[in-house]
Structure formats: structure tokens, C-alpha cells
Design a protein around this motif. Sequence first.
Motif, mmCIF file in Angstrom:
data_model
loop_
_atom_site.group_PDB
_atom_site.id
_atom_site.type_symbol
_atom_site.label_atom_id
_atom_site.label_comp_id
_atom_site.label_asym_id
_atom_site.label_seq_id
_atom_site.Cartn_x
_atom_site.Cartn_y
_atom_site.Cartn_z
ATOM 1 N N LYS A 1 31.973 44.928 -48.240
ATOM 2 C CA LYS A 1 30.531 44.990 -48.795
ATOM 3 C C LYS A 1 30.504 45.814 -50.101
ATOM 4 N N ASN A 2 29.450 45.701 -50.960
ATOM 5 C CA ASN A 2 29.302 46.560 -52.034
ATOM 6 C C ASN A 2 29.360 48.085 -51.829
ATOM 7 N N LEU A 3 28.468 48.160 -50.541
ATOM 8 C CA LEU A 3 28.547 49.732 -50.004
ATOM 9 C C LEU A 3 29.505 49.654 -48.768
ATOM 10 N N GLY A 4 30.667 49.905 -48.979
ATOM 11 C CA GLY A 4 31.418 49.723 -47.752
ATOM 12 C C GLY A 4 31.823 51.156 -47.018
ATOM 13 N N ALA A 5 31.904 51.227 -45.687
ATOM 14 C CA ALA A 5 32.305 52.339 -45.040
ATOM 15 C C ALA A 5 33.872 52.511 -45.019
ATOM 16 N N ILE A 6 34.160 53.518 -44.201
ATOM 17 C CA ILE A 6 35.769 53.563 -43.942
ATOM 18 C C ILE A 6 36.058 52.933 -42.549
ATOM 19 N N GLY A 7 35.370 52.039 -42.298
ATOM 20 C CA GLY A 7 35.446 51.217 -40.864
ATOM 21 C C GLY A 7 34.110 50.461 -40.892
ATOM 22 N N ASP A 8 33.743 50.065 -39.623
ATOM 23 C CA ASP A 8 32.375 49.382 -39.489
ATOM 24 C C ASP A 8 31.352 50.263 -39.503
ATOM 25 N N GLY A 9 30.250 49.593 -40.057
ATOM 26 C CA GLY A 9 28.850 50.284 -39.938
ATOM 27 C C GLY A 9 27.814 49.274 -40.343
ATOM 28 N N GLY A 10 26.487 49.504 -40.181
ATOM 29 C CA GLY A 10 25.432 48.787 -40.306
ATOM 30 C C GLY A 10 24.060 49.561 -40.321
ATOM 31 N N MET A 11 23.092 48.747 -40.838
ATOM 32 C CA MET A 11 21.673 49.172 -40.624
ATOM 33 C C MET A 11 20.558 48.171 -40.609
ATOM 34 N N VAL A 12 19.325 48.451 -40.063
ATOM 35 C CA VAL A 12 18.362 47.686 -40.172
ATOM 36 C C VAL A 12 17.373 48.685 -40.752
ATOM 37 N N VAL A 13 16.672 47.875 -41.651
ATOM 38 C CA VAL A 13 15.443 48.588 -42.378
ATOM 39 C C VAL A 13 14.102 47.857 -41.981
ATOM 40 N N THR A 14 13.194 48.657 -41.956
ATOM 41 C CA THR A 14 11.855 47.897 -41.613
ATOM 42 C C THR A 14 10.662 48.888 -42.227
ATOM 43 N N ASP A 15 9.445 48.422 -42.440
ATOM 44 C CA ASP A 15 8.431 48.977 -42.581
ATOM 45 C C ASP A 15 7.227 49.283 -41.251
ATOM 46 N N ASP A 16 7.960 48.706 -40.138
ATOM 47 C CA ASP A 16 7.097 48.653 -39.038
ATOM 48 C C ASP A 16 7.392 49.790 -37.999
ATOM 49 N N GLU A 17 6.585 50.582 -37.812
ATOM 50 C CA GLU A 17 6.920 51.855 -37.120
ATOM 51 C C GLU A 17 7.107 51.618 -35.658
ATOM 52 N N ALA A 18 6.784 50.576 -35.165
ATOM 53 C CA ALA A 18 6.948 50.508 -33.623
ATOM 54 C C ALA A 18 8.423 49.742 -33.560
ATOM 55 N N LEU A 19 8.574 48.724 -34.406
ATOM 56 C CA LEU A 19 9.864 48.119 -34.568
ATOM 57 C C LEU A 19 11.140 49.230 -34.701
ATOM 58 N N ALA A 20 10.751 50.126 -35.645
ATOM 59 C CA ALA A 20 11.772 51.199 -35.894
ATOM 60 C C ALA A 20 12.106 51.892 -34.519
ATOM 61 N N GLU A 21 11.045 52.343 -33.987
ATOM 62 C CA GLU A 21 10.999 52.974 -32.611
ATOM 63 C C GLU A 21 11.947 52.093 -31.523
ATOM 64 N N ARG A 22 11.645 50.837 -31.693
ATOM 65 C CA ARG A 22 12.274 49.987 -30.615
ATOM 66 C C ARG A 22 13.883 49.838 -30.833
ATOM 67 N N LEU A 23 14.162 49.912 -32.403
ATOM 68 C CA LEU A 23 15.397 49.871 -32.753
ATOM 69 C C LEU A 23 16.347 51.002 -32.432
ATOM 70 N N ARG A 24 15.480 52.075 -32.551
ATOM 71 C CA ARG A 24 16.436 53.576 -32.250
ATOM 72 C C ARG A 24 16.479 53.724 -30.814
ATOM 73 N N LEU A 25 15.596 53.005 -30.021
ATOM 74 C CA LEU A 25 15.954 52.980 -28.483
ATOM 75 C C LEU A 25 17.205 52.017 -28.118
ATOM 76 N N LEU A 26 16.842 50.848 -28.664
ATOM 77 C CA LEU A 26 18.040 49.703 -28.449
ATOM 78 C C LEU A 26 19.448 50.314 -28.855
ATOM 79 N N ARG A 27 19.554 51.099 -30.001
ATOM 80 C CA ARG A 27 21.251 51.308 -30.363
ATOM 81 C C ARG A 27 21.443 52.297 -29.513
#
Length: 386
Positions: free
Chosen positions: A194-220
Amino acid sequence: MRVPLLDLKAQYATIRDEVREALDRVLESQQFIMGPEVPALEKALADYVGARHGIGMSSGTDALLAALMALGVGPGDRVITPAYSFFATAGVITRLNAVPVFTDIDPGSYNMSPTSLEKAWAALDRSVQQRVKAIVPVHLFGQCADMARILELATDAKVPVIEDAAQAIGTICKGGRAAGTMGVMGCFSFFPSKNLGAIGDGGMVVTDDEALAERLRLLRNHGAKPKYFHKIVGGNFRLDTIQAAVLLVKLRHLDTWHQARRENADRYRELFRQSGLVARGAVGLPPVTDPTPAIRSHIYNQFVIRSPKRDALRDFLTAQGVGTEIYYPVPFNLQECFADLGYRAGDFPESERAARESLALPIYPELTPAQQAYVVDWVAAFHPRA
Ligand SMILES: *Cc1c(COP(=O)(O)O)cnc(C)c1O
């Protein structure tokens, strides 16, 4: 001459010292899980695309999976996505025992066709429409899907949009917003190509929603907060500290690399124009996108041409030392693992045609003008004038 599809060694040569320094810091700290580089990258990347929150994930695939989980997608739910993308976009839907509903693509952009989305929605029974939990457009090859129309349809249908922006980190869409920041969540991949590539696997979710962000931090993190007290069932979707450290270094160079890809794309266009191949209908080029937000309206993760004789052209180029790739040879409706969804050949003509005709040429930032001329010369040699 040899022209690989992608030359990561050429890029590494330009940042070797910075990367080694970053790796050394992580090694000395021995904080491999959720070290300080992870939140630092999350903030830097969220700022870069203009989102409020970034949540590091173990891959782009896991970013998509966690995003669907955060919306509560489960057995029997429907998720609408294009038939033409990398497998992960559809695979994560099935992994949650939900049912993917496919749309066709626009032939120019290779992205979800809003017209086809409208048709797919209208074809669902009202009771099934109520089970649609998300629409997942993809910004394929580095170019935005038609988000204005997709968001309009999604808003009317009252269905949230998750953007698969794995190939479009930093792309500015019509209207001035970055890919990944227009839906409720946007997903990125740091796979090395990818244009911004790691030295292995990686990814990210971005959101403006505070509740979704908190849920994503829990889920991971297996849904635990505090540690060992599990509010929900998640997974181990964490981004490694070492990847975050390298990505922080690379993020500083990303705009320069985007710019170089863009210039390479412009050079291809000029070389192909001079060759007369486009005028003769021998090859098709990606359309020039809205040039107003100039540099980043297309970040050219791939430069994909079309050829009616794609497979023979590819063999010919391979023999001349030119690396190419087919993204993607089989649309989702024809994948063996989705046979039980009941789709048939012919259901998504543009996806199927793209699968037959598309060929990605080398476009990486360090590619030289001489290498590009070599590529186009051999494409021309494959198409002798009658
Ligand atoms: C790369 C990619 C993914 C998956 O990302 P990984 O990091 O490889 O898991 C998902 N969707 C698209 C469109 C991609 O290109």
C-alpha cells in the motif's frame, strides 16, 4: 532492463537510517504491545486524514472486520459491497455469518456504481432491507468512489457507510474530504504494497464517533476493560508497536511518495499518448480525475490499464522483465467460496469485464522515466501497426 511491479528495496534505501533508529528505539524499550508509538501513530494518521479518532488494527482485513463488529453485524444481516475488490472486503462479511449483497462497478473508476447500488437496494424485499447493516464502498486503486451519491442513497436508506480505504490513504475526494472520513468509519491497510506500507501487516480504523472509537478499542483487545473483565467478545486485532514506529517514519514521506506516483502516472499518459496506442483502442488508461485538489485526487496505489488481449500482453511483458499484476482476476459473484449466494456469470458485467481486461503496471515512486519508457515501448511492441 528489469522493471518490477513494486521495488520496496528502492524505497528502503532512502529511509534506512530513520527506520533503523525507530526499530532500535522499540527494541530497547521492549514494549512490543501497545507501546507509545501506537497512540502516536493513531493521532498522526487521524490528523493526516482529518478524522477525530484513529484505532490501530493488526491488518486492513481486521480493521474491516472490527468495523462491522462495531456496528453489531451478525448472522443473517446484509452488507452491500461491490463485486470487484480485494477479497477481504467481502470475506469479513461472511466471517460474521452475514450475507454480502453485491453491486457492479463504474467502468472508469472501478468503484461501486451508485446506479447499481440503487438497483441492488430496490431488488431487496422490505424485510431484507431492514437487515442491511452497512454499505461498504471501496476506493479502489487510490481513487474515490462516488461518495456524494452513495452517501445520499445510504442516508435515504438509513444505513451506515463504512469506507474500505485500504488503497486510498490520503486521497482527497470531490468536496475536499479525505477517503475514509465520510462514512461512519474508514478502514486503512498498511500491507507493504500500500502507499503507506508497514514492515509486515497493519491497519487502522478512523472515525469521528466517540462511542464507535471506544467500541473499536475494546474490540481489538478481546473486549476487555479493565484487563480480564470482558464487556464484549472481540479479538486480538492490535497493531504492533514496531509497525507503528516504522509507519510514523514513513508517514513523514507519504506526500512526497504520493506526488512521485502522480508524476509517474502523468508520464505514462504522455508516453501512451505519443505511442498512439490509446487512439487505436489497443489499451485503455485510467481516467484523469478531477484535477482541482490536484495532487491527491488519486494517489495511484495502482496504475491500471485495460487491454482486450490482457493475458497475452501480460505474458509478453513478463518475458521482457516487466512486472505486472491482475487486480483482480475473479469478481466476487464468481468466487467458489460464494457459490451458495446464488449469483451467476453475467450478473455484474462491468466487474466481470474489468476482471478480464485490467492490468496493473509498475507505478511505485522510485520508478525512473527510463523504466517507464521501457514499459510503454514493450506494450507498443506487442501491438504492431497493421
Ligand atoms: C489490502 C486491502 C485490504 C486488506 O488489507 P490487509 O492489510 O491486507 O488485510 C482490504 N481491502 C482492500 C481494497 C485492499 O486493497
